[in-house]
Design a protein around this motif. Sequence first.
Motif, PDB file in Angstrom:
ATOM      1  N   MET A   1       0.841  -1.195   0.000  1.00 45.93           N
ATOM      2  CA  MET A   1       0.000   0.000   0.000  1.00 45.93           C
ATOM      3  C   MET A   1       0.876   1.245   0.000  1.00 45.93           C
ATOM      4  O   MET A   1       1.736   1.409   0.853  1.00 45.93           O
ATOM      5  CB  MET A   1      -0.891   0.016   1.243  1.00 45.93           C
ATOM      6  N   THR A   2       0.654   2.126  -0.950  1.00 42.31           N
ATOM      7  CA  THR A   2       1.388   3.382  -1.001  1.00 42.31           C
ATOM      8  C   THR A   2       0.722   4.389  -0.075  1.00 42.31           C
ATOM      9  O   THR A   2      -0.482   4.612  -0.142  1.00 42.31           O
ATOM     10  CB  THR A   2       1.392   3.939  -2.444  1.00 42.31           C
ATOM     11  N   LEU A   3       1.498   5.020   0.776  1.00 42.41           N
ATOM     12  CA  LEU A   3       0.963   5.975   1.740  1.00 42.41           C
ATOM     13  C   LEU A   3       1.079   7.410   1.234  1.00 42.41           C
ATOM     14  O   LEU A   3       0.154   8.194   1.376  1.00 42.41           O
ATOM     15  CB  LEU A   3       1.701   5.834   3.074  1.00 42.41           C
ATOM     16  N   PHE A  12       5.899   2.746   1.248  1.00 45.05           N
ATOM     17  CA  PHE A  12       5.133   1.524   1.018  1.00 45.05           C
ATOM     18  C   PHE A  12       5.284   0.585   2.207  1.00 45.05           C
ATOM     19  O   PHE A  12       6.179   0.766   3.037  1.00 45.05           O
ATOM     20  CB  PHE A  12       5.579   0.842  -0.284  1.00 45.05           C
ATOM     21  N   ALA A  13       4.397  -0.389   2.304  1.00 43.00           N
ATOM     22  CA  ALA A  13       4.463  -1.384   3.375  1.00 43.00           C
ATOM     23  C   ALA A  13       5.508  -2.423   2.993  1.00 43.00           C
ATOM     24  O   ALA A  13       5.369  -3.132   1.989  1.00 43.00           O
ATOM     25  CB  ALA A  13       3.104  -2.045   3.557  1.00 43.00           C
ATOM     26  N   ALA A  14       6.592  -2.508   3.808  1.00 38.77           N
ATOM     27  CA  ALA A  14       7.738  -3.355   3.471  1.00 38.77           C
ATOM     28  C   ALA A  14       7.771  -4.635   4.293  1.00 38.77           C
ATOM     29  O   ALA A  14       8.841  -5.088   4.725  1.00 38.77           O
ATOM     30  CB  ALA A  14       9.031  -2.571   3.668  1.00 38.77           C
ATOM     31  N   GLY A  18       8.297  -3.154   8.298  1.00 43.04           N
ATOM     32  CA  GLY A  18       7.395  -2.013   8.511  1.00 43.04           C
ATOM     33  C   GLY A  18       7.270  -1.177   7.253  1.00 43.04           C
ATOM     34  O   GLY A  18       7.092  -1.710   6.157  1.00 43.04           O
ATOM     35  N   ARG A  19       7.388   0.130   7.400  1.00 44.91           N
ATOM     36  CA  ARG A  19       7.333   0.992   6.232  1.00 44.91           C
ATOM     37  C   ARG A  19       8.710   1.098   5.580  1.00 44.91           C
ATOM     38  O   ARG A  19       9.727   0.888   6.232  1.00 44.91           O
ATOM     39  CB  ARG A  19       6.844   2.390   6.620  1.00 44.91           C
ATOM     40  N   GLY A  20       8.705   1.445   4.308  1.00 48.10           N
ATOM     41  CA  GLY A  20       9.960   1.649   3.602  1.00 48.10           C
ATOM     42  C   GLY A  20       9.753   2.661   2.490  1.00 48.10           C
ATOM     43  O   GLY A  20       8.642   3.155   2.276  1.00 48.10           O
ATOM     44  N   LEU A  21      10.830   2.985   1.787  1.00 50.75           N
ATOM     45  CA  LEU A  21      10.744   3.875   0.630  1.00 50.75           C
ATOM     46  C   LEU A  21      11.183   3.110  -0.610  1.00 50.75           C
ATOM     47  O   LEU A  21      12.125   2.311  -0.558  1.00 50.75           O
ATOM     48  CB  LEU A  21      11.648   5.102   0.804  1.00 50.75           C
ATOM     49  N   GLY A 245      10.460   1.130  -8.793  1.00 56.87           N
ATOM     50  CA  GLY A 245       9.746   0.260  -7.866  1.00 56.87           C
ATOM     51  C   GLY A 245      10.632  -0.491  -6.895  1.00 56.87           C
ATOM     52  O   GLY A 245      10.139  -1.193  -6.011  1.00 56.87           O
ATOM     53  N   GLU A 246      11.956  -0.356  -7.017  1.00 53.93           N
ATOM     54  CA  GLU A 246      12.884  -1.048  -6.128  1.00 53.93           C
ATOM     55  C   GLU A 246      12.971  -0.318  -4.788  1.00 53.93           C
ATOM     56  O   GLU A 246      12.979   0.917  -4.742  1.00 53.93           O
ATOM     57  CB  GLU A 246      14.265  -1.113  -6.778  1.00 53.93           C
ATOM     58  N   GLU A 247      13.062  -1.079  -3.703  1.00 50.97           N
ATOM     59  CA  GLU A 247      13.194  -0.463  -2.383  1.00 50.97           C
ATOM     60  C   GLU A 247      14.544   0.228  -2.250  1.00 50.97           C
ATOM     61  O   GLU A 247      15.571  -0.281  -2.697  1.00 50.97           O
ATOM     62  CB  GLU A 247      13.042  -1.499  -1.270  1.00 50.97           C
TER      63      GLU A 247
END
Length: 480
Positions: A1-3, A12-14, A18-21, A245-247
């Motif tokens: 899910m993009t916040l 995004f949900a990683a 938890g969250r990540g970019l 799209g890569e973390e």
Amino acid sequence: MTLQKKDAVEVFAAGEKGRGLRTTKEMRPGEVVFAEAAYAAVVFDRLVQFVCHSCFRRQVNPHRCAQCKFAYYCDRTCQRAAWEEHKQECAAIRKQGRAPNENVRLAARIMWRMQRHTTKVSDNQLTTLDLLEDHISNMALDKLKELKMDVQKFQEYWPSNSKKYGVEYISHIFGVITCNGFTLSDHKGLQAVGVGIFPNLCLVNHDCWPNCTVMLNHGNQTALDTAFHSQRRIELRALGTIAEGEELTVSYVDFLDVSKDRQQKLKQQYYFDCKCEHCSKGIKDDLMTAVKEKDGKKPSAELVKEVTDFSVQALAKIEQARTEGNFHEVIKICRECLEKQNPVLADTNLYLLRVLRIASEVLSYLHMFQDAAEYSQRMVDGYAKLYQPNNAQLGMATMRAGVTHWHAGLIEVGHEMICKAYAILMITHGPHHPITNDLESMRTETEMELRMFKQNKEVYHSMREEALSKKAMGARKIQG
């Protein structure tokens, strides 16, 4: 899910992390993914009299705030620029009669910033401090005790006429500082001088073999939103090509430790179990613990243990002698240790590399450049087999080794290493960083000397000796 999105990144949900970019477009090596100014930052306690509290540059004779007599600045310009941030701090210090420790000062600056702007100061800020992890529930008893003491000191320091915060919320802020504080360097990037909070950076997760690096850059600020205009800003820079799209990841610790030791450090400081590929598979652990083979045979386990134990003890003695400023003793112990290590440990073994690093640094300081050059060459060769090709630590080590060879009169190797360092730091630091600018000047100068050397080696060495002689005579006159 993009916040939420900002420029070329999105939250995004990683999963377990938890969250990540992650990126929303492809990134090239050296490209700035995003730049961010500190939400709040302070100078370390031990350096408050030597570093500007506005721009974090080191100063020989800084200008002191006449009111609190605690904060120091380059000049009136820096003092005026910092007043909005310092004025409440100034009054609080005057009232208490002294300044609290750096953690309390940083927490207070965060709270005052919140009062002015809430926990989100701009649409470019992807998260609020309220949403950042504090990991208080994971802290060991000794860390919890320190945190509670800081909370108490904060309450004593916090002005009675300011908005009141509960113990739970204050504790959360201190937890955020403990887990997410980012070390700030001076404008040359050579010494850690302070700590700051960068909300967007807090969203970037760890990987021991990351695709990004973080650099404090006091240079050109034209890319920043005016709301973020500050000389205390970081840049997240791509180390290689990053696919859409890569973390995005950075390394929270130096890679030069075996997997289990990196995992232990990350668990103690950041409260998570690193499951990155390099930790899970122990990639490069074999190189970091490697031993020499002779005629296809390795030294016995007993001999390896003996040399390893000796290295641990020697490194402790080296650190003690270095702290005491006994540099000739440092070199003596380093040479004794290398004599033991050389027949047994491979050129990528961490214990060997640690001794080579210290020996080369101290020998350079003592102007014993020939020996320093030999040790620095071996160190950089080992580093190159362990670090990523575009690692900032590798770039800085290569730069120092290049300068050492240059000073030793080994102009060919010196110029080559300076060029290699420049290529790395152009990616990790960018073209506007002071270190890169210095390297560009060194590259030009060594290139000129190299041409002179190739034309006539005897004339080159003669001119070099003459220049060194004049420099030494000038130094003696100054000392006299």
